[in-house]
Design a protein around this motif. Structure first.
Motif, PDB file in Angstrom:
ATOM      1  N   PRO A 110      31.502  10.817  44.844  1.00 13.52           N
ATOM      2  CA  PRO A 110      32.110  10.093  44.720  1.00 13.52           C
ATOM      3  C   PRO A 110      31.960   9.044  43.590  1.00 13.52           C
ATOM      4  CG  PRO A 110      30.911   9.360  47.114  1.00 13.52           C
ATOM      5  CD  PRO A 110      30.307  10.003  45.955  1.00 13.52           C
ATOM      6  N   ALA A 111      30.552   8.555  43.196  1.00 13.01           N
ATOM      7  CA  ALA A 111      30.500   8.492  41.090  1.00 13.01           C
ATOM      8  C   ALA A 111      30.926   9.332  40.727  1.00 13.01           C
ATOM      9  CB  ALA A 111      28.582   8.288  41.302  1.00 13.01           C
ATOM     10  N   THR A 112      30.882  10.672  40.942  1.00 17.10           N
ATOM     11  CA  THR A 112      31.418  11.881  39.643  1.00 17.10           C
ATOM     12  C   THR A 112      32.938  11.915  39.608  1.00 17.10           C
ATOM     13  OG1 THR A 112      29.679  13.702  40.950  1.00 17.10           O
ATOM     14  CG2 THR A 112      31.263  14.291  39.404  1.00 17.10           C
ATOM     15  N   PHE A 113      33.572  10.985  40.593  1.00 13.95           N
ATOM     16  CA  PHE A 113      34.849  10.959  40.519  1.00 13.95           C
ATOM     17  C   PHE A 113      35.343   9.533  40.572  1.00 13.95           C
ATOM     18  CE2 PHE A 113      34.613  15.185  42.007  1.00 13.95           C
ATOM     19  CZ  PHE A 113      36.014  16.070  41.887  1.00 13.95           C
ATOM     20  N   GLY A 114      34.440   8.927  40.095  1.00 10.20           N
ATOM     21  CA  GLY A 114      34.896   7.279  39.739  1.00 10.20           C
ATOM     22  C   GLY A 114      35.474   6.360  40.501  1.00 10.20           C
ATOM     23  N   GLN A 115      34.572   7.502  41.666  1.00  6.70           N
ATOM     24  CA  GLN A 115      34.655   6.365  43.029  1.00  6.70           C
ATOM     25  C   GLN A 115      33.037   5.739  43.543  1.00  6.70           C
ATOM     26  OE1 GLN A 115      37.552   5.910  43.895  1.00  6.70           O
ATOM     27  NE2 GLN A 115      38.423   6.921  42.713  1.00  6.70           N
ATOM     28  N   GLY A 116      31.714   5.519  42.861  1.00 11.22           N
ATOM     29  CA  GLY A 116      30.766   5.084  43.277  1.00 11.22           C
ATOM     30  C   GLY A 116      31.291   3.908  43.312  1.00 11.22           C
ATOM     31  N   TYR A 117      29.400   3.518  43.937  1.00 15.09           N
ATOM     32  CA  TYR A 117      29.317   1.802  44.191  1.00 15.09           C
ATOM     33  C   TYR A 117      29.748   0.948  42.936  1.00 15.09           C
ATOM     34  CZ  TYR A 117      27.240  -1.825  45.702  1.00 15.09           C
ATOM     35  OH  TYR A 117      27.141  -3.897  46.448  1.00 15.09           O
TER      36      TYR A 117
END
Lengths: 310, 293
Positions: free
Chosen positions: A162-169
């Motif tokens: 998710p972090a790789t796609f800008g949806q991280g924490y």
């Protein structure tokens, strides 16, 4: 002549003038700061004092704030229960790897939003704000089931993807930080480079990134701290695979009783609040160290980078 | 013809710019669709089904609004926890806002050891995690020292009606924890202060305004956008915090063998709705309050 001058001096000394606050106000200010500071530090002091109490001190009602001896036995036990060396390395890995990727990706997105006009930009920005509000509970179950199917449950990839796609924490906050940073930077240099024939990505990498170093630093350290302290998603995605310190702290009692079965050990070695507080302290110790080394960056750069939201 | 050419050139330039823009943002759009929107839709679907996880996959049995009615009307815990969450948040937000503003005001003054105090007030941001807070609260390290347990306070609480007693009791027993959530807000207020033009204060001082008056007439109104940002940030942090009772309850039901996933999904959406309403109310209150003035 002498006396009124002295009086004036005392008045200024006490009540202040245009250039100084005056003694009364200064005393009041420090008292207030110390009082609030004490309230802030109270849980930490309490935790530390409790953690060095021996079992005898714990039972003694006379011992409140000053233990009779410096007893480190609690730390020895908590160290073993937390499986400290292994879980510490896990926690560092689990918080640093997604943080670095999240920061890099968010800076690219923030740059795109700050520097280019395109249809649907306002929609994208609105949706980015929305991702900050959406509770993880409305997305986590399908994610968990998908990871389970792919065999990624318990794998650090479940946090990195998710972090790789800008949806991280809390990615939204970091995108906004970079948006603010890039939009307040002058465009002149970038335009000059573009006239010289540099491509958009080259302009970004060679000119925009170096000027935004402070934003990268805050972004990385806040990201690390937040990933470290985040336990909801890490428990769901990593349980059974990687064990982090906060996860281990959450089931401290159980882990303790596995190592020191209540029926087998003498009464002084049963779990007590001193051991629990030692575990809690060991949990926050790495962050405390990092904070005291880098606190200038934490506290000052946020002001400088001007994240005020609007 | 020239004009047409120009127009074409302009168009081309614009399209090119847009394409480059999309290239930078593309990864986010894909991520949003895959990691946020799709799971949200999926959760919505779960919430209207009885979901069973089997060895081969997920079996769904359509139940319309049954999970929602169960959460709202049958479950004895959920609504109570939800109301408690709303009250606690509404109590905490003003405390956090007022305290972070006072601390920011103090830190904005010139005095020695300012760096030390900044370090102290910002410390909680670094160490506030769910399990740590839970352990501290369990050992009684979170309540205002000696206040909550004193006899006079107990007596005072006994005299209050229930709907007032709970929030006040919560405020007393969790005072320090509430304060611990105000680190980032202090920084945002400090940044807000620095944006206010200093010449306004000088002009006000020449017109005879006291520091007290200029705080209420200049500083506070100028800080309204900052306050709104802080309020939203506070509400979100408190709501997403892993020790939040509603979240813990939803989590605990997720692993129920019988219909757990569907039920937890329905509760998640009700919680989401409550959060949005809460944000709307606080946002409305803050903007309305400033328009009045």
């Amino acid at each position: 002549m002498e006396i009124p001058l002295n009086r004036e001096r005392i008045r200024v000394w006490l009540l202040g003038s245009r250039t100084s606050y005056g003694a009364l106000f200064t005393v009041f200010l420090y008292l207030l700061l110390i009082a609030i500071g004490f309230v802030y530090l109270y849980p930490l002091l309490f935790m530390f004092v409790t953690s060095i109490k021996s079992p005898q001190d714990l039972l003694n009602p006379m011992v409140q704030w000053v233990p009779t001896e410096l007893y480190l036995g609690n730390y020895v036990k908590a160290f073993r229960v937390l499986n400290y060396p292994v879980n510490l390395m896990n926690t560092i890995l689990v918080s640093v790897a997604p943080s670095l990727i999240q920061t890099l990706v968010c800076s690219v997105i923030g740059y795109g939003l700050a520097r280019y006009r395109f249809p649907g930009k306002h929609l994208v920005m609105g949706l980015i704000l929305a991702t900050f509000i959406i509770p993880p509970q409305t997305t986590v179950i399908p994610q968990m089931l998908t990871y389970r199917e792919l065999g990624l449950l318990g794998n650090i990839l479940s946090l990195i993807l998710p972090a790789t796609f800008g949806q991280g924490y809390r990615s939204a906050i970091f995108i906004l930080i970079f948006y603010q940073t890039f939009i307040s930077m002058p465009k002149v240099l970038e335009e000059a480079a573009r006239l010289d024939g540099a491509s958009d990505w080259l302009v970004f990498a060679r000119i925009a990134v170096p000027t935004a170093i402070p934003a990268y630093v805050i972004s990385i350290i806040f990201s690390i701290v937040w990933y470290w302290n985040e336990t909801y998603l890490t428990v769901i995605f990593l349980e059974g695979g990687i064990q982090t310190l906060p996860m281990q702290l959450a089931k401290f009692t159980q882990a303790y009783e596995n190592l020191y079965p209540p029926g087998m050990v003498n009464i002084f070695d049963r779990i007590n609040e001193a051991v629990k507080m030692s575990g809690t302290f060991l949990n926050i110790l790495p962050l405390l160290l990092m904070y005291f080394v880098m606190q200038k960056w934490f506290v000052e750069s946020v002001e400088r980078s001007g994240i005020t939201g609007e | 013809m020239n004009v047409q050419k120009l127009l074409r050139g302009e168009m081309k330039h614009r399209t090119r710019e847009a394409l480059h823009g999309y290239a930078f943002v593309f990864i986010w759009i894909v991520g949003f669709l895959v990691f946020t929107l799709a799971p949200m839709v999926e959760t919505l679907r779960y919430s209207m089904n009885e979901v069973t996880v089997t060895a081969t996959g997920i079996v769904m049995d359509f139940r319309e609004w049954q999970n929602y009615t169960r959460a709202l009307f049958t479950d004895p815990n959920f609504v109570e926890l939800l109301i408690e969450y709303v009250i606690k948040t509404l109590v905490s937000v003003p405390v956090v806002l007022i305290f972070s503003m006072i601390i920011a005001l103090l830190l904005n003054l010139r005095f020695k050891l300012r760096g030390v105090f900044r370090t102290i007030f910002f410390l909680p941001v670094v160490i506030t995690s769910g399990p740590v807070i839970k352990e501290l609260a369990a050992q009684g390290a979170a309540s205002a020292p000696q206040v909550a347990s004193s006899a006079a306070v107990m007596q005072f609480l006994q005299g209050l009606p229930t709907y007032l007693r709970n929030p006040v009791e919560y405020l007393l027993t969790s005072f320090i924890l509430i304060l611990w959530f105000s680190g980032v807000q202090i920084l945002i207020y400090l940044a807000g202060f620095q944006k206010i033009d200093h010449s306004i204060y000088e002009a006000a001082a020449i017109d005879g305004a006291s520091a007290w008056e200029s705080f209420w007439k200049i500083t506070l109104p100028a800080l309204t956008p900052t306050t709104i940002v802080n309020a939203v940030y506070t509400i979100i942090t408190l709501s997403h915090f892993s020790e939040n009772e509603v979240i813990r309850y939803i989590y605990s039901r997720t692993y129920d063998v019988q219909g757990g996933i569907g039920y937890a999904s329905a509760m998640s959406y009700i919680f989401f709705l409550a959060l949005v309403l809460l944000l709307a109310v606080v946002y409305g209150g803050l903007t309305f309050g400033t328009k009045e003035r």
